[in-house]
Design an enzyme around this catalytic site. Structure first.
Site, short mmCIF file in Angstrom:
data_model
loop_
_atom_site.label_atom_id
_atom_site.label_comp_id
_atom_site.label_asym_id
_atom_site.label_seq_id
_atom_site.Cartn_x
_atom_site.Cartn_y
_atom_site.Cartn_z
CG ASP A 172 25.30 41.41 28.97
OD1 ASP A 172 24.11 41.09 28.84
OD2 ASP A 172 25.77 42.47 28.53
CE LYS A 217 21.10 38.97 34.04
NZ LYS A 217 22.34 39.53 33.49
N GLY A 254 19.01 40.78 27.45
CA GLY A 254 19.19 39.76 26.41
C GLY A 254 19.78 38.56 27.10
CG HIS A 255 18.37 37.09 30.25
ND1 HIS A 255 17.58 37.01 31.36
CD2 HIS A 255 19.04 38.26 30.36
CE1 HIS A 255 17.76 38.11 32.11
NE2 HIS A 255 18.63 38.87 31.51
CD GLN A 286 18.30 45.17 32.97
OE1 GLN A 286 17.42 45.21 33.81
NE2 GLN A 286 18.05 44.78 31.74
P1 GDP Z 1 22.76 37.26 30.52
O1 GDP Z 1 22.24 38.56 30.03
O2 GDP Z 1 23.30 37.36 31.90
O3 GDP Z 1 21.78 36.13 30.37
O4 GDP Z 1 24.02 36.92 29.59
P2 GDP Z 1 24.08 37.04 27.99
O5 GDP Z 1 23.28 35.96 27.39
O6 GDP Z 1 23.81 38.44 27.57
O7 GDP Z 1 25.63 36.84 27.76
C1 GDP Z 1 26.29 35.68 28.13
C2 GDP Z 1 26.94 35.07 26.89
O8 GDP Z 1 27.90 34.13 27.28
C3 GDP Z 1 25.96 34.32 26.00
O9 GDP Z 1 26.40 34.41 24.67
C4 GDP Z 1 26.09 32.88 26.49
O10 GDP Z 1 25.76 31.92 25.50
C5 GDP Z 1 27.54 32.82 26.83
N1 GDP Z 1 27.91 31.93 27.94
C6 GDP Z 1 27.23 31.66 29.07
N2 GDP Z 1 27.96 30.89 29.90
C7 GDP Z 1 29.14 30.68 29.26
C8 GDP Z 1 30.34 29.97 29.60
O11 GDP Z 1 30.49 29.40 30.68
N3 GDP Z 1 31.36 30.00 28.69
C9 GDP Z 1 31.26 30.64 27.49
N4 GDP Z 1 32.30 30.61 26.67
N5 GDP Z 1 30.14 31.31 27.14
C10 GDP Z 1 29.11 31.33 28.02
P1 IMO Z 2 21.02 41.65 30.76
O1 IMO Z 2 19.76 41.29 31.49
C1 IMO Z 2 24.13 44.65 30.21
C2 IMO Z 2 22.87 48.83 30.36
C3 IMO Z 2 22.92 49.66 29.10
C4 IMO Z 2 23.21 51.02 29.68
C5 IMO Z 2 22.39 51.03 30.96
C6 IMO Z 2 21.03 51.72 30.83
O2 IMO Z 2 21.14 41.04 29.42
O3 IMO Z 2 22.22 41.41 31.63
P2 IMO Z 2 18.74 50.98 29.70
O4 IMO Z 2 18.41 50.65 28.27
O5 IMO Z 2 18.45 49.89 30.66
O6 IMO Z 2 18.16 52.29 30.12
O7 IMO Z 2 20.34 51.21 29.70
O8 IMO Z 2 22.20 49.66 31.31
N1 IMO Z 2 22.08 47.57 30.25
C7 IMO Z 2 22.62 46.35 30.22
N2 IMO Z 2 23.92 45.98 30.21
N3 IMO Z 2 23.15 43.72 30.25
C8 IMO Z 2 21.86 44.09 30.29
O9 IMO Z 2 20.85 43.21 30.49
C9 IMO Z 2 21.54 45.47 30.24
N4 IMO Z 2 20.38 46.18 30.23
C10 IMO Z 2 20.72 47.47 30.27
O10 IMO Z 2 23.95 49.21 28.23
O11 IMO Z 2 24.56 51.11 30.04
MG MG Z 3 22.50 39.87 28.42
#
Ligand code: GDP
Ligand code: IMO
Ligand code: MG
Length: 422
Positions: free
Chosen positions: A13, A16, A40-41, A222
């Site tokens: 998270d 990415k 979840g991207h 991840q």
């Molecule tokens: P990922 O799994 O690495 O793709 O990240 P996620 O999408 O799960 O979580 C990142 C969250 O931060 C999302 O809600 C994005 O919209 C948000 N986000 C990404 N870059 C920024 C930033 O520079 N500032 C803020 N405030 N939010 C951001």
């Molecule tokens: P993105 O790509 C954050 C965590 C789960 C749990 C562990 C194992 O959005 O960054 P799993 O369901 O993979 O067997 O769970 O990994 N986890 C993540 N944490 N971002 C993710 O993906 C994750 N995918 C799995 O919360 O701790």
């Molecule tokens: Mg994510």
């Protein structure tokens, strides 16, 4: 042309999805190499938020080809739902989404076994998407792959054989009534029809593209500390998010990878259980969660929040060979009077030289903090490094030095335009 790997440098998270979307302007192909619908991207375009789980985040640019590599575990119902949502939003994937014939399929019993194992003593806090049990079957050589969808008789035979074993396990060990074989066979024969057009010999396709001079971005899911080998085992996912996984997960050889981009959040978050040395279980942690909207993009769970951990990112830099970094969510730190940065760990009064691999040790370390001045200014409209307040620059220089990283991209908000190159 060669390939670039993009990895999460902490516990996932990091943002990415947003950075893949920005960078994919310059790439012909974006390929996911591991994980599944546990990811979840998030990508925000205009006022619309898209959350990608299985499909690479490059899909929002209509001239980019997206590939799901063999290292990914595919839940066909999640995939079809994702395609449908994209199409409802006017994004057509046909002709530019390909799936490796070697990718493994998540079956209903994987999801069931995931939830059953989470009700036992060792709770990892998984996403419940069946990821672990699917990779177990892959390595036990009992998995069902995309290629199996192409031979209907063989597919049915394999599903029936697997279900015989799983139902015995479910009934005898877990006192569960078991799953209905016929309905699963029927569903997966249906998926075959829907997915057929996307299936491709991915290693051949990607290597040919490289030979033709096309650029490829390999999107990790991840994060490094969730890696099955290099993460905080056993509180990890069951795949290889680190850069090494990009080769095995796509069929691109290491000699064709020329750079590794690490996505680093300006502070630290973690979802699920496991050690987290810089976690803030106080008002500051709440503040980070609130301002940073730190709730899981897949499960909606609140993310645990804490200070930036340079010792952890330095470890991540080492195991991934990160060549450049995108710092995300820097805007979230505005308004903190003081900001702590962890520059090392102490255990039993001694400073650790390397990142601990024992989860017991990691749970007992004391972070060594340096306190930095914060800044009050809202930086979410800054368009260049020069526009950042002096204290923000000091923070960036400090974390770059202590993590051994080179910052090339800075993100100050979730939107495309809230990004600049240093
Ligand atoms: P990922 O799994 O690495 O793709 O990240 P996620 O999408 O799960 O979580 C990142 C969250 O931060 C999302 O809600 C994005 O919209 C948000 N986000 C990404 N870059 C920024 C930033 O520079 N500032 C803020 N405030 N939010 C951001
Ligand atoms: P993105 O790509 C954050 C965590 C789960 C749990 C562990 C194992 O959005 O960054 P799993 O369901 O993979 O067997 O769970 O990994 N986890 C993540 N944490 N971002 C993710 O993906 C994750 N995918 C799995 O919360 O701790
Ligand atoms: Mg994510």
């Amino acid at each position: 042309m060669s390939a670039t790997v993009l990895v999460g440098s902490q516990w996932g998270d990091e943002g990415k999805g947003k950075i893949v979307d920005i960078l994919s302007e310059k790439y012909k192909i974006v390929a996911r190499y591991q994980g599944g619908a546990n990811a979840g991207h998030t990508v925000i375009i205009g006022d619309k938020q898209h959350i990608l789980h299985l499909i690479p985040s490059g899909i929002l640019r209509d001239d980019v080809i997206c590939v799901i590599g063999n290292g990914v575990v595919i839940d066909p119902s999640a995939l079809l739902e994702e395609i449908e949502i994209l199409e409802k939003n006017g994004i057509n994937v046909e002709g530019r989404l390909y799936i490796s014939h070697n990718a493994h399929l998540i079956m209903p019993y994987h999801k069931l076994l995931d939830s059953i194992s989470e009700s036992g003593e060792q709770k990892i806090g998984t996403t419940g998407r069946g990821i672990g049990p699917c990779y177990i079957d892959k390595f036990a050589r009992k998995g069902i792959r995309i290629v199996d969808l192409l031979d209907r008789a063989e597919l049915e035979k394999k599903i029936r054989a697997n279900l015989k074993e799983k139902n015995e396990l479910l009934k005898k060990v877990y006192e569960h009534e078991g799953l209905d074989v016929d309905s699963i066979v029927k569903d997966y024969l249906e998926f075959d029809k829907a997915i057929d057009k996307y299936i491709k010999d991915v290693p051949a396709f990607l290597n040919q593209a490289l030979n033709e001079g096309k650029s490829i971005l390999l999107e990790g899911a991840q994060g490094t500390l969730l890696d099955i080998d290099h993460g905080t085992y056993p509180f990890v996912t069951s795949s290889s998010p680190t850069s090494g996984g990009a080769c095995t997960g796509t069929g691109i050889p290491p000699t064709k990878i020329d750079s590794v981009i690490g996505i680093v959040k300006a502070y630290t978050t973690r979802v699920g259980n496991g050690p987290f040395p810089t976690e803030l279980l106080n008002e500051e942690g709440e503040k980070l969660r609130k301002i940073g909207a730190e709730f899981g993009a897949t499960t909606g769970r609140p993310r645990r929040c804490g200070w930036y951990d340079a010792f952890l990112v330095a470890y991540s830099q080492m195991v991934n060979g990160i060549t450049s970094v995108a710092i995300t969510k820097l805007d979230v730190l505005s308004g903190f009077e003081k900001i702590n940065v962890c520059i090392g760990y102490e255990l039993n009064g001694k400073r650790l030289k390397s990142y601990p691999s024992s989860v017991d040790q990691l749970s007992s370390v004391t972070p060594i903090y340096e306190e930095l001045d914060g800044w009050d200014e809202d930086i979410s409209n800054c368009l260049s490094y020069d526009e950042l307040p002096a204290k923000t620059k000091e923070y960036l220089e400090f974390i770059a030095k202590h993590s051994g990283i080179k910052i090339d991209i800075i993100s100050v908000g979730p939107k495309r335009k809230q990004t600049f190159f240093v």
